[in-house]
Design an enzyme around this catalytic site. Structure first.
Site, mmCIF file in Angstrom:
data_model
loop_
_atom_site.group_PDB
_atom_site.id
_atom_site.type_symbol
_atom_site.label_atom_id
_atom_site.label_comp_id
_atom_site.label_asym_id
_atom_site.label_seq_id
_atom_site.Cartn_x
_atom_site.Cartn_y
_atom_site.Cartn_z
ATOM 1 N N GLY A 10 58.939 41.646 8.614
ATOM 2 C CA GLY A 10 58.344 42.973 8.778
ATOM 3 C C GLY A 10 57.478 43.082 10.021
ATOM 4 O O GLY A 10 57.473 44.103 10.701
ATOM 5 N N ASN A 11 56.765 42.001 10.350
ATOM 6 C CA ASN A 11 55.812 42.089 11.469
ATOM 7 C C ASN A 11 56.493 42.183 12.831
ATOM 8 O O ASN A 11 55.883 42.584 13.802
ATOM 9 C CB ASN A 11 54.853 40.890 11.443
ATOM 10 C CG ASN A 11 55.529 39.635 11.950
ATOM 11 O OD1 ASN A 11 56.531 39.195 11.402
ATOM 12 N ND2 ASN A 11 54.995 39.084 13.016
ATOM 13 N N LYS A 128 58.895 44.536 -7.170
ATOM 14 C CA LYS A 128 58.613 44.738 -5.742
ATOM 15 C C LYS A 128 57.807 46.030 -5.542
ATOM 16 O O LYS A 128 58.307 47.132 -5.817
ATOM 17 C CB LYS A 128 59.949 44.815 -4.996
ATOM 18 C CG LYS A 128 59.849 45.195 -3.562
ATOM 19 C CD LYS A 128 59.480 44.020 -2.680
ATOM 20 C CE LYS A 128 59.260 44.499 -1.254
ATOM 21 N NZ LYS A 128 58.629 43.489 -0.419
ATOM 22 N N LYS A 218 65.043 40.411 2.017
ATOM 23 C CA LYS A 218 65.866 40.049 3.173
ATOM 24 C C LYS A 218 66.044 38.526 3.304
ATOM 25 O O LYS A 218 67.028 38.079 3.897
ATOM 26 C CB LYS A 218 65.305 40.622 4.476
ATOM 27 C CG LYS A 218 63.965 40.071 4.901
ATOM 28 C CD LYS A 218 64.067 39.163 6.083
ATOM 29 C CE LYS A 218 62.753 38.574 6.509
ATOM 30 N NZ LYS A 218 61.685 38.345 5.583
ATOM 31 N N LYS A 280 61.218 32.865 0.859
ATOM 32 C CA LYS A 280 61.723 32.181 2.060
ATOM 33 C C LYS A 280 62.137 30.754 1.722
ATOM 34 O O LYS A 280 63.173 30.271 2.171
ATOM 35 C CB LYS A 280 60.669 32.171 3.168
ATOM 36 C CG LYS A 280 60.330 33.561 3.677
ATOM 37 C CD LYS A 280 59.365 33.511 4.824
ATOM 38 C CE LYS A 280 58.557 34.790 4.918
ATOM 39 N NZ LYS A 280 59.172 36.023 4.475
HETATM 40 P P1 ADP Z 1 57.862 38.829 6.039
HETATM 41 O O1 ADP Z 1 57.872 40.270 6.389
HETATM 42 O O2 ADP Z 1 57.954 37.961 7.247
HETATM 43 O O3 ADP Z 1 58.840 38.464 4.966
HETATM 44 P P2 ADP Z 1 55.798 38.197 4.070
HETATM 45 O O4 ADP Z 1 54.443 38.808 4.020
HETATM 46 O O5 ADP Z 1 56.769 38.542 2.985
HETATM 47 O O6 ADP Z 1 56.365 38.551 5.526
HETATM 48 O O7 ADP Z 1 55.667 36.602 4.087
HETATM 49 C C1 ADP Z 1 54.791 35.922 4.997
HETATM 50 C C2 ADP Z 1 53.423 35.640 4.349
HETATM 51 O O8 ADP Z 1 53.517 34.611 3.373
HETATM 52 C C3 ADP Z 1 52.356 35.105 5.276
HETATM 53 O O9 ADP Z 1 51.716 36.130 6.001
HETATM 54 C C4 ADP Z 1 51.393 34.398 4.313
HETATM 55 O O10 ADP Z 1 50.269 35.216 4.048
HETATM 56 C C5 ADP Z 1 52.187 34.254 3.021
HETATM 57 N N1 ADP Z 1 52.172 32.912 2.411
HETATM 58 C C6 ADP Z 1 52.076 32.705 1.076
HETATM 59 N N2 ADP Z 1 52.105 31.393 0.793
HETATM 60 C C7 ADP Z 1 52.228 30.729 1.978
HETATM 61 C C8 ADP Z 1 52.335 29.345 2.336
HETATM 62 N N3 ADP Z 1 52.312 28.380 1.411
HETATM 63 N N4 ADP Z 1 52.470 29.025 3.651
HETATM 64 C C9 ADP Z 1 52.513 30.007 4.585
HETATM 65 N N5 ADP Z 1 52.402 31.332 4.310
HETATM 66 C C10 ADP Z 1 52.274 31.704 3.028
HETATM 67 MG MG MG Z 2 58.776 39.295 2.912
#
Ligand code: ADP
Ligand code: MG
Length: 317
Positions: A10-11, A128, A218, A280
């Site tokens: 998203g970023n 969600k 995604k 992820k």
């Molecule tokens: P994206 O749009 O890239 O999918 P998300 O917000 O869904 O973004 O996922 C990324 C976020 O996951 C990071 O900003 C972080 O705050 C969070 N996060 C949760 N647990 C962890 C972890 N163990 N290590 C790294 N990031 C983490």
């Molecule tokens: Mg995400």
């Protein structure tokens, strides 16, 4: 050329905490475009995919505000709309960077449908959060009148709609896309597929698919695409430098190199944020179980360095 699926978070497409304006999205995408341009210059055959959380939220809100004049569209249609606008954004910013890096390509968007199961437990337990925040009395009305599921978010002081987030089981366009790949599609084209996780549909048989009101993460869609196209590597780009153990705890440690068995153990130990890092990691394991060789999880700008093993988390079988 080694085949690489890149999932933009998203970023890469909208500034967190920003106004949500189109100009901000263009600026964000410019950074991602530079990273993708360098990756292409390293000789990777790239297939792109991307998230759409904030954009679908905005489309839902537009529908809500305009519903007395324009009949609202169902959620699967809004996912399709988001694929259109984000494919356009990515193409506009990425093509000049690819040309600059000496690997000119037309960036071509392939709106995609993903088959989900009506028996997926996500339909019984929507999880969600999407769209805006509501007050408690608004939330009660929406539950009663529309049958929505809403959850209270105490940290942000409001109620939010929850929608199902089922697992993608099959990519409807996979076979025709593979045919294009085998006819040297990527010599002139950088394809975008399954944007926003793809449009969720149910398989009704005899070639008929029915859209469903859901969104697909995604990360899972990217793993499925990676398996379908036989990619060697999957790169999941996000807003943190890598995967952490003890994220935001005093003992926080960033993982550089990790094997499947160790990562599975950490996953089962609850190390990763539900709805953010957890999908992820699950997607990474799914891709590697399906024959993929390596998964990289890193921040957007670090993609070229992560491909060389100099940044991010690298997961191997
Ligand atoms: P994206 O749009 O890239 O999918 P998300 O917000 O869904 O973004 O996922 C990324 C976020 O996951 C990071 O900003 C972080 O705050 C969070 N996060 C949760 N647990 C962890 C972890 N163990 N290590 C790294 N990031 C983490
Ligand atoms: Mg995400």
């Amino acid at each position: 050329m080694p085949r690489l699926v890149v999932a933009l978070g998203g970023n890469a497409l909208e500034r967190a905490g920003g106004t949500g304006s189109w100009e901000e999205s263009v600026t964000q995408m410019r950074t991602a475009a530079r990273a993708l341009g360098s990756a292409a210059a390293e000789g990777e055959e790239i297939i792109l995919t991307h998230g759409n959380g904030p954009q679908v939220g905005a489309l839902l809100r537009q529908n809500e505000l305009a519903e007395r004049e324009v009949p609202p569209r169902p959620l699967d249609v809004l996912v399709a709309e988001s694929e259109g606008q984000l494919g356009y954004l990515i193409a506009q910013e990425l093509e000049p960077e690819l040309a600059r890096s000496g690997h000119p390509r037309t960036v071509q968007n392939f709106p995609s449908r993903m088959v989900v199961s009506s028996r997926d437990s996500a339909f019984r337990h929507p999880s969600k959060p999407v769209g805006r925040f509501y007050t408690e009395s608004e939330a009660n009305l929406l539950k009663k009148n529309r049958g929505w599921t809403l959850a209270h978010d105490p940290a942000r002081g409001g109620w939010r709609r929850l929608v199902p987030s089922p697992r993608p089981l099959a990519w409807v366009e996979a076979e025709s896309f593979l045919h294009l790949l085998s006819h040297r599609l990527t010599e002139k084209t950088m394809p975008i597929v399954a944007g926003g996780g793809g449009i969720p549909v149910l398989d009704k048989g005899h070639g008929r698919y029915a859209g469903v009101e859901a969104v697909i993460d995604k990360d899972f869609a990217a793993a499925l695409v990676g398996r379908c196209v036989g990619a060697a590597r999957l790169a999941i780009l996000t807003d943190v430098p890598a995967v952490a153990v003890g994220f935001h705890k005093p003992w926080e440690r960033w993982l550089k190199e990790v094997r499947v068995a160790e990562l599975r153990g950490l996953l089962e130990g609850g190390e990763f944020g539900v709805g953010s890092m957890r999908p992820k990691v699950e997607a990474a394991l799914d891709f590697l179980d399906g024959g993929g060789k390596e998964v990289l999880i890193c921040d957007t700008a670090s993609l070229p360095r992560a491909l060389r093993g100099e940044a991010g988390t690298r997961v191997r079988r």
